[in-house]
Motif scaffolding. Structure first.
Motif, short mmCIF file in Angstrom:
data_model
loop_
_atom_site.label_atom_id
_atom_site.label_comp_id
_atom_site.label_asym_id
_atom_site.label_seq_id
_atom_site.Cartn_x
_atom_site.Cartn_y
_atom_site.Cartn_z
N GLU A 30 0.82 -1.22 0.00
CA GLU A 30 0.00 0.00 0.00
C GLU A 30 0.85 1.26 0.00
OE1 GLU A 30 -0.21 -2.53 2.26
OE2 GLU A 30 -2.24 -2.71 3.08
N HIS A 31 2.08 1.16 0.51
CA HIS A 31 2.92 2.34 0.69
C HIS A 31 4.17 2.27 -0.18
CE1 HIS A 31 0.91 2.25 4.92
NE2 HIS A 31 0.13 2.82 4.01
N ALA A 32 4.00 1.78 -1.41
CA ALA A 32 5.12 1.49 -2.30
C ALA A 32 5.82 2.73 -2.84
CB ALA A 32 4.62 0.64 -3.47
N TRP A 56 6.17 7.33 2.29
CA TRP A 56 6.12 5.97 1.73
C TRP A 56 6.88 5.03 2.65
CZ3 TRP A 56 10.29 4.23 -2.14
CH2 TRP A 56 11.52 4.87 -1.88
N ASP A 57 6.94 3.76 2.25
CA ASP A 57 7.73 2.77 2.97
C ASP A 57 8.98 2.45 2.13
OD1 ASP A 57 5.76 2.68 4.89
OD2 ASP A 57 5.05 0.67 4.38
N PRO A 58 10.10 3.15 2.41
CA PRO A 58 11.30 2.91 1.60
C PRO A 58 11.69 1.43 1.61
CG PRO A 58 11.61 4.80 3.06
CD PRO A 58 10.32 4.15 3.46
N HIS A 152 5.41 -3.96 4.23
CA HIS A 152 5.65 -2.57 4.68
C HIS A 152 7.06 -2.43 5.23
CE1 HIS A 152 1.33 -1.28 4.74
NE2 HIS A 152 1.18 -2.59 4.72
N SER A 153 7.49 -1.16 5.37
CA SER A 153 8.72 -0.91 6.12
C SER A 153 8.45 0.21 7.12
CB SER A 153 9.88 -0.53 5.18
OG SER A 153 9.72 0.78 4.67
N PHE A 154 9.28 0.24 8.17
CA PHE A 154 9.11 1.27 9.21
C PHE A 154 10.44 1.92 9.53
CE2 PHE A 154 10.86 -1.12 12.83
CZ PHE A 154 10.70 -2.43 12.43
ZN LIG Z 1 3.41 0.91 5.47
#
Ligand SMILES: [Zn+2]
Length: 262
Positions: A30-32, A56-58, A152-154
């Motif tokens: 979702e956060h590409a 975004w999610d790097p 996802h990434s955080f």
């Molecule tokens: Zn995310």
């Protein structure tokens, strides 16, 4: 008067890769992207904020691509920044379009006319939601079992605090696939710090896609969160990807793929 159109004519909010994949997984990101449609300008943010983790999610798309390839899975992702609309949030959530994210104000999202909010829902969220529903419905019509994995990434440092968790295995009320992955982790080499429902969990509102598309359809589902400092270089992405695809692949062999509402 609100803007009538956000995207250019014919432009799509969504992208699908590896469409003909034969595996049971559908991978969602979702956060590409940190792309902001030109019609929105810069949302009042400087360049560094627009490319930071708030937009975004790097590394998540690269990891999702790795998993899509190694698990022979369809990859489905959002082409625009979550600052435009966060597709892992329902329209009624305040956090769907944030006026402030972590320590950053997002001026372009503050005091928005209702018409602009509706345009973002109509042009970003609804196509994303409906496109994923179509993929899942088509697999069901073909009698193909499905498992849903969102990637996802955080950020390693949040509100000034360092996070120790490296990989989070997140779930909502259906814990089946997450439990199976965590069980495989118990028996695997502990290359990474892996935790359940960290650094976020259902109470943070991050399980919308899992609930809407996984749980509502009886499809086993899990959300994978990877600390983004582990996804900077291509060989790091591959290392995390190969570790996760092994865990997920083994876990999936112990879980029945879903396709119907029970
Ligand atoms: Zn995310």
């Amino acid at each position: 008067m609100g803007k009538l159109s956000l995207l250019a004519p014919g432009e799509s909010a969504i992208a699908i890769e590896n469409k003909a994949a034969l595996g049971k997984f559908v991978i969602v990101c979702e956060h590409a992207s940190h792309l902001i449609p030109p019609s929105l300008g810069d949302l009042g943010l400087d360049a560094s904020a627009r490319s930071s983790h708030i937009a975004w999610d790097p590394g998540a798309l690269e990891l999702a691509r790795y998993l899509s390839s190694s698990l022979d899975a369809v990859l489905y992702y959002q082409r625009f920044s979550r600052l435009v609309y966060d597709c892992n949030r329902p329209p009624e959530a305040v956090s769907a379009i944030v006026g402030k994210s972590e320590i950053y104000d997002v001026p372009g999202n503050q005091s928005m006319p209702e018409a602009d909010r509706l345009t973002r829902i109509n042009e970003i969220y609804l196509p994303f939601r409906d496109g994923l529903s179509e993929i899942l419905a088509s697999r069901k019509a073909q009698g193909r079992g499905t498992m849903l994995v969102t990637v996802h990434s955080f950020t390693p440092v949040y509100f000034g605090k360092k996070r120790e968790v490296e990989i989070g295995i997140l779930h909502d009320s259906d814990t089946t696939l997450a439990d199976a992955i965590l069980a495989e982790f118990e028996g695997a080499d502990r290359k990474y710090v892996v935790m359940r429902n960290q650094p976020y969990g259902p109470a943070d509102g991050v399980t919308h896609t899992l609930v809407e598309h996984g749980i509502a359809n009886g499809i086993p589902n899990v959300m994978i969160e990877v600390r983004n400092d582990l996804l900077v270089a291509a060989d790091d992405q591959a290392a995390v990807g190969s570790y996760l695809s092994r865990l997920i692949g083994k876990a999936a062999s112990t879980v029945k793929a879903g396709q119907t509402v029970s």
